[in-house]
Design a protein around this motif. Structure first.
Motif, PDB file in Angstrom:
ATOM      1  N   SER A  47       0.898  -1.469  -0.003  1.00 44.76           N
ATOM      2  CA  SER A  47       0.280   0.084  -0.047  1.00 44.76           C
ATOM      3  C   SER A  47       1.132   1.279   0.229  1.00 44.76           C
ATOM      4  O   SER A  47       0.725   2.187  -0.545  1.00 44.76           O
ATOM      5  N   GLU A  48       1.848   1.269   0.840  1.00 47.50           N
ATOM      6  CA  GLU A  48       3.445   2.415   0.474  1.00 47.50           C
ATOM      7  C   GLU A  48       3.194   2.737  -1.383  1.00 47.50           C
ATOM      8  O   GLU A  48       3.563   4.048  -1.212  1.00 47.50           O
ATOM      9  N   ILE A  49       3.733   1.942  -1.678  1.00 46.30           N
ATOM     10  CA  ILE A  49       3.648   2.643  -3.308  1.00 46.30           C
ATOM     11  C   ILE A  49       2.555   3.954  -3.628  1.00 46.30           C
ATOM     12  O   ILE A  49       2.785   4.238  -4.515  1.00 46.30           O
ATOM     13  N   ILE A  50       1.149   3.864  -3.308  1.00 47.03           N
ATOM     14  CA  ILE A  50       0.292   4.640  -3.516  1.00 47.03           C
ATOM     15  C   ILE A  50       0.550   5.677  -1.803  1.00 47.03           C
ATOM     16  O   ILE A  50       0.795   6.809  -2.296  1.00 47.03           O
ATOM     17  N   THR A  51       0.366   5.258  -0.059  1.00 46.20           N
ATOM     18  CA  THR A  51       0.783   6.147   0.597  1.00 46.20           C
ATOM     19  C   THR A  51       1.657   6.768   0.801  1.00 46.20           C
ATOM     20  O   THR A  51       2.293   7.719   1.738  1.00 46.20           O
TER      21      THR A  51
END
Length: 122
Positions: A47-51
């Motif tokens: 999810s850190e790819i986005i956040t």
């Protein structure tokens, strides 16, 4: 220590989670799925790819912040999942989102993430 990228961190967490499951199975008679835990470790921060990476003290500042950030991570995981073809989504859904079936393995992935923290540069 030295700075690491997300790929290095994810591999490290994956390897530690796998080892924790093996230890649980061999030494404590558990029936954990070490391969699933390793795979969850690889994707645990997808999810850190986005956040982006949110510092732990902020993420866990209080219950409301923790709940809010969990919702943000879930939305980011949904966004990643929705980029996949329909016939592939079910395979990744089991990796991106926690399930009761692999609740213990998820706990070990979280533990692996914490174990790996001292190895990272500040």
């Amino acid at each position: 220590t030295r700075p690491e990228n997300l790929s290095e961190h994810s591999l490290e967490v994956s390897m530690i989670a796998h080892a924790l499951c093996v230890i649980g199975n061999v030494r404590y008679g558990k029936k954990l799925n070490e391969e699933k835990a390793a795979l969850m470790g690889i994707y645990h921060d997808a999810s850190e790819i986005i956040t982006g990476d949110m510092p732990t003290p902020i993420k866990y500042y209080n219950k409301d912040m923790k709940k809010t950030f969990r919702m943000i991570e879930d939305e980011a995981n949904k966004a990643l999942l929705n980029q996949l073809p329909e016939d592939m989504k079910s395979y990744y859904e089991k990796i991106f989102f926690k399930s009761e079936e692999y609740a213990y393995e998820w706990k070990l992935v979280k533990a692996a993430d914490k174990i790996s923290a001292p190895l990272r540069a500040p």
